[in-house]
Scaffold this motif. Structure first.
Motif, PDB file in Angstrom:
ATOM      1  N   GLN A   1       0.832  -1.213   0.000  1.00  0.00           N
ATOM      2  CA  GLN A   1       0.000   0.000   0.000  1.00  0.00           C
ATOM      3  C   GLN A   1       0.864   1.258   0.000  1.00  0.00           C
ATOM      4  OE1 GLN A   1      -3.144   0.129   2.909  1.00  0.00           O
ATOM      5  NE2 GLN A   1      -3.384  -2.080   2.856  1.00  0.00           N
TER       6      GLN A   1
ATOM      7  N   LYS B   1      -4.369  -7.776  -4.674  1.00  0.00           N
ATOM      8  CA  LYS B   1      -5.660  -8.486  -4.756  1.00  0.00           C
ATOM      9  C   LYS B   1      -6.424  -8.356  -3.446  1.00  0.00           C
ATOM     10  CE  LYS B   1      -4.915 -12.056  -8.193  1.00  0.00           C
ATOM     11  NZ  LYS B   1      -4.067 -13.217  -8.266  1.00  0.00           N
ATOM     12  N   ARG B   2      -5.692  -8.489  -2.329  1.00  0.00           N
ATOM     13  CA  ARG B   2      -6.354  -8.404  -1.016  1.00  0.00           C
ATOM     14  C   ARG B   2      -6.953  -7.019  -0.777  1.00  0.00           C
ATOM     15  NH1 ARG B   2      -1.825 -11.098   0.960  1.00  0.00           N
ATOM     16  NH2 ARG B   2      -1.020  -9.292   2.055  1.00  0.00           N
TER      17      ARG B   2
ATOM     18  N   LYS C   1      -8.440  -5.128  -2.786  1.00  0.00           N
ATOM     19  CA  LYS C   1      -9.757  -5.053  -3.418  1.00  0.00           C
ATOM     20  C   LYS C   1     -10.817  -5.644  -2.473  1.00  0.00           C
ATOM     21  CE  LYS C   1     -11.695  -5.959  -7.938  1.00  0.00           C
ATOM     22  NZ  LYS C   1     -12.723  -6.910  -7.561  1.00  0.00           N
ATOM     23  N   VAL C   2     -10.503  -6.814  -1.899  1.00  0.00           N
ATOM     24  CA  VAL C   2     -11.447  -7.472  -0.975  1.00  0.00           C
ATOM     25  C   VAL C   2     -11.651  -6.608   0.263  1.00  0.00           C
ATOM     26  CG1 VAL C   2     -11.837  -9.538   0.444  1.00  0.00           C
ATOM     27  CG2 VAL C   2     -10.671  -9.749  -1.765  1.00  0.00           C
TER      28      VAL C   2
ATOM     29  N   ILE D   1     -11.288  -3.390   0.601  1.00  0.00           N
ATOM     30  CA  ILE D   1     -12.055  -2.178   0.283  1.00  0.00           C
ATOM     31  C   ILE D   1     -13.543  -2.523   0.201  1.00  0.00           C
ATOM     32  CG2 ILE D   1     -12.519  -0.501  -1.570  1.00  0.00           C
ATOM     33  CD1 ILE D   1      -9.437  -0.560  -2.109  1.00  0.00           C
ATOM     34  N   GLU D   2     -13.847  -3.631  -0.477  1.00  0.00           N
ATOM     35  CA  GLU D   2     -15.258  -4.030  -0.628  1.00  0.00           C
ATOM     36  C   GLU D   2     -15.896  -4.308   0.738  1.00  0.00           C
ATOM     37  OE1 GLU D   2     -14.544  -5.923  -5.020  1.00  0.00           O
ATOM     38  OE2 GLU D   2     -14.864  -7.282  -3.332  1.00  0.00           O
TER      39      GLU D   2
ATOM     40  N   SER E   1      -8.730   4.852  -5.272  1.00  0.00           N
ATOM     41  CA  SER E   1      -9.741   3.924  -5.788  1.00  0.00           C
ATOM     42  C   SER E   1      -9.033   2.686  -6.346  1.00  0.00           C
ATOM     43  CB  SER E   1     -10.534   4.597  -6.909  1.00  0.00           C
ATOM     44  OG  SER E   1      -9.669   4.805  -8.015  1.00  0.00           O
ATOM     45  N   VAL E   2      -9.813   1.636  -6.617  1.00  0.00           N
ATOM     46  CA  VAL E   2      -9.197   0.408  -7.146  1.00  0.00           C
ATOM     47  C   VAL E   2      -8.462   0.709  -8.461  1.00  0.00           C
ATOM     48  CG1 VAL E   2      -9.681  -1.912  -8.026  1.00  0.00           C
ATOM     49  CG2 VAL E   2     -10.825  -1.109  -5.947  1.00  0.00           C
ATOM     50  N   GLU E   3      -9.046   1.565  -9.283  1.00  0.00           N
ATOM     51  CA  GLU E   3      -8.396   1.927 -10.548  1.00  0.00           C
ATOM     52  C   GLU E   3      -7.076   2.657 -10.289  1.00  0.00           C
ATOM     53  OE1 GLU E   3      -8.878   0.929 -13.587  1.00  0.00           O
ATOM     54  OE2 GLU E   3     -10.375  -0.309 -12.578  1.00  0.00           O
TER      55      GLU E   3
ATOM     56  N   LYS F   1      -4.369   0.352  -9.132  1.00  0.00           N
ATOM     57  CA  LYS F   1      -3.771  -0.392 -10.262  1.00  0.00           C
ATOM     58  C   LYS F   1      -2.792   0.493 -11.006  1.00  0.00           C
ATOM     59  CE  LYS F   1      -7.586  -3.519 -11.196  1.00  0.00           C
ATOM     60  NZ  LYS F   1      -8.810  -3.584 -11.986  1.00  0.00           N
TER      61      LYS F   1
ATOM     62  N   ASP G   1      -5.879   1.590   2.259  1.00  0.00           N
ATOM     63  CA  ASP G   1      -6.982   1.059   1.454  1.00  0.00           C
ATOM     64  C   ASP G   1      -8.319   1.166   2.189  1.00  0.00           C
ATOM     65  OD1 ASP G   1      -6.390  -0.870   3.331  1.00  0.00           O
ATOM     66  OD2 ASP G   1      -6.375  -2.549   1.944  1.00  0.00           O
TER      67      ASP G   1
END
Ligand code: NAD
Length: 299
Positions: free
Chosen positions: A19, A46-47, A49-50, A52-53, A62-64, A67, A148
């Motif tokens: 991060q 990858k983690r 993303k999970v 954050i959700e 943001s996820v974008e 990346k 995140d």
């Protein structure tokens, strides 16, 4: 005078290191990173993303954007390559004093003489690490929180000989990547806000482990009280229960108070590999933990 921070190296790209590397890279710094595990950066991304959700919080990036930042991080095959020309090196390897001292000793020999060496430790004061280097005046704690999960703050604490210029450069850099520095004026275990959070965590763990309450009810209470979308146990799962256990052991080894010893039930979860989000199971199961369900706060 310290030189301006332009190139940043991150050692250890697990949950937090990845991060930090991405945040710095997104804000325009040249970032190189090294981890023993070549796939750790990708797995950590990858983690995120999970996490954050599950958190329902607005992430710092943001996820974008994550990346985008990730694409620019240079992943190196060894520490020497990562440290080349670095102005700031941030260590984010597991919470273990001898490991961190060993890494700092190596960083001292690999990074340019003028480089600042920072530890992202959650509990170990830099005064316990600085003597592994020949530049204690350039060493500091720079403790990040989960970016995140939108926690854009960083505890900053010096050691016994950290120069004011080093602290100031650290604070300025932290602001330059969209974070807020929380400065510790006098050394204390746990830094600034982290110590407050730790008091809540310790109490919650003992209430659960000693059978007073179900951990879900602590989370429910917390979520209703604060309006947050995750309680202390959900958050500990996101941090990683091995990390939580390691941090609690540091507090215990400092105070020697039995009430500071983490519960055996937590140790049993770590030994079983139930480490939280990263293992798919901790207090809750992932990727769809119970606290995310619409009726969790109605039961
Ligand atoms: P993690 O286990 O997710 O990641 C640690 C990484 O370090 C792993 O990828 C591992 O392969 C790597 N590593 C181990 N030994 C190494 C070595 N010798 N050289 C290079 N890489 C090595 O742990 P984490 O949660 O990211 O924690 C890292 C540090 O950050 C700890 O000091 C922790 O206390 C602190 N921290 C964690 C959090 C959190 O929420 N997880 C928050 C703030 C601070």
């Amino acid at each position: 005078m310290d030189r301006k921070i332009q190139k940043v190296a991150v050692v250890g790209t697990g949950t937090l290191g990845a991060q930090i590397a991405i945040q710095a890279s997104f804000y325009g710094y040249e970032v190189s990173a090294y981890d023993l595990d070549e796939r750790s950066f990708e797995k950590a991304l990858k983690r995120m993303k999970v996490r954050i959700e599950n958190s329902g919080r607005t992430p710092t990036l943001s996820v974008e954007e994550l990346k985008e930042g990730a694409k620019k991080v240079k992943l190196c095959l060894d520490m020497e390559e990562a440290c080349l020309d670095a102005d700031l090196v941030i260590e984010a390897v597991p919470e273990n004093l001898s490991l961190k001292r060993n890494i700092f000793q190596r960083l001292d020999s690999l990074a340019p003489r003028e480089a600042i060496l920072a530890s992202n430790s959650s509990s170990i004061p830099i005064s316990k690490i600085e003597s592994a280097t020949t530049r204690p005046e350039k060493c500091l704690n720079m403790h990040f929180y989960s970016l995140d999960l939108g926690r854009n703050m960083v505890d900053i604490m010096g050691g016994t000989r950290t120069r004011t210029e080093t602290i100031d450069a650290g604070k300025e850099w932290v602001r330059s990547i969209g974070c807020v520095p929380l400065t510790v004026k006098k050394e204390i275990l746990g830094f600034c806000f982290n110590r407050v959070w730790r008091a809540i965590k310790r109490e919650a763990l003992h209430m659960w482990a000693d059978g007073f309450v179900d951990f879900r009810d602590i989370d429910r209470g917390w979520m209703i009280w604060t309006g947050m979308s995750q309680g202390p146990f959900g958050f500990m799962d996101a941090v990683g229960l091995d990390v939580v256990y390691g941090i609690e052991m540091i507090y215990y080894s400092e105070s020697k108070k039995p009430t500071d010893h983490p519960p055996e039930a937590l140790k049993a979860m770590v030994d079983r590999g139930d480490l939280g989000v990263k293992a798919g199971k901790g207090f809750y199961t992932y990727p769809n933990p119970e606290y995310k369900s619409s009726d969790f706060l109605k039961r």
